[in-house]
Enzyme design. Structure first.
Site: not given
Length: 314
Positions: A142, A163, A192, A235, A237, A249
């Site tokens: 990323c 985003k 992301s 991502h 992971e 968040r």
């Protein structure tokens, strides 16, 4: 095969509860094989979560791996206890004379800042320079991928109109690339981010191969022809609930984000997300360890000092 870690690392309890194979030092020392030495530069604020995510994937590979963690001494971590950092992490000065088969550079929540304004940028560039003679293959993730491309190849990131957040389909563009061994023609994984790098810049400024891409995500995985530089903008992971936690968040701080795409059943944030990228994630990390690292790395890592011509930015 297992990974060998400090017995006191908190991530071990989580990994053992998931039946992940962890080897203690006594058993590891009796095996007549050189373990792979992997260094993880963890730039994420939630250090322990990222540790667990990456170790889970590395533990699925068929080799014994010794893992060490690196942090940027020029940055003060606000989300991880100092005791954890002092116990389980090393500074660059502590590892600069060592050699590693693989280096993983994680993402970081700083992608909307110019690279030079990131408080640890100068220290990070020292790590990139050091890795030329001390690391066989580097996997950039990323923002770590964007940082590596910027410093090594002069490829800057470009802001997206909004985003990119969700689970997206990607196509294998180079099925003959070893990183894609065992992949279907397409796969899904989390993304992301607020920025991207363009295909035009990659073609004009590098000789990297486009290994995978997607209509919505753009470039997904890039690699040098010898796999010593690997860049992944997604991502793999991420846990099942990572995007959900990021979404909540952002809501709490008033960002008013869109619901992550293709993630919650019926786009309903009250529903538990489906985990649909685990097999692709395990396959990708296993391929990186096996083909980019194990099959080619010298038995004596000190030999890396004599062969670093693979970096096009030298």
């Amino acid at each position: 095969m297992p990974i060998k870690l400090d017995n006191k690392l908190p991530a071990l309890d989580v990994l053992r509860s998931e039946n992940v194979f962890i080897m203690d030092e006594n058993r590891a020392s009796s095996q007549d094989i050189r373990p792979m030495e992997v260094l993880i530069l963890n730039l994420m604020p939630t250090k322990e979560v990222t540790e667990t995510q990456l170790l889970r994937l590395l533990a699925n590979t068929p080799l014994q791996i010794n893992v060490e963690f690196l942090y940027m001494a020029s940055h003060k971590s606000k989300n991880t206890h100092a005791e954890h950092m002092e116990t389980f992490y090393k500074t660059f000065d502590e590892i600069k004379d060592k050699y590693y088969d693989g280096l993983i550079v994680t993402g970081a929540p700083v992608e909307q800042m110019p690279f030079e304004e990131v408080d640890y940028w100068q220290e990070l560039t020292r790590v990139f320079d050091w890795s030329k003679k001390h690391v066989y293959s580097t996997l950039h993730l990323c923002w770590g991928a964007q940082a590596g491309l910027y410093y090594k190849h002069g490829v800057d990131k470009v802001p997206l109109s909004e985003k990119l957040s969700g689970i997206y389909k990607q196509t294998v563009d180079m099925p003959e690339n070893f990183l894609m061994n065992g992949f279907d023609d397409s796969f899904v994984s989390p993304h992301s981010r607020y920025t991207e790098v363009t295909l035009e810049d990659i073609k004009n400024k590098t000789d990297l191969d486009v290994v995978a891409s997607g209509q919505e995500v753009g470039l997904s995985i890039l690699a040098s022809k010898d796999l010593r530089e690997v860049y992944s903008f997604g991502h793999f992971e991420y846990d099942r609930d990572t995007l959900a936690r990021e979404y909540r968040r952002d809501l709490e701080v008033g960002i008013n984000p869109d619901v992550p795409a293709n993630y919650f059943p019926g786009d309903d944030p009250s529903q538990e997300p489906k985990l649909r990228w685990n097999l692709a994630a395990s396959t990708f990390f296993s391929n990186w360890i096996n083909y980019a690292v194990y099959q080619e790395t010298p038995y004596r890592l000190e030999e890396l000092e004599d062969d670093f011509s693979f970096y096009g930015y030298l």
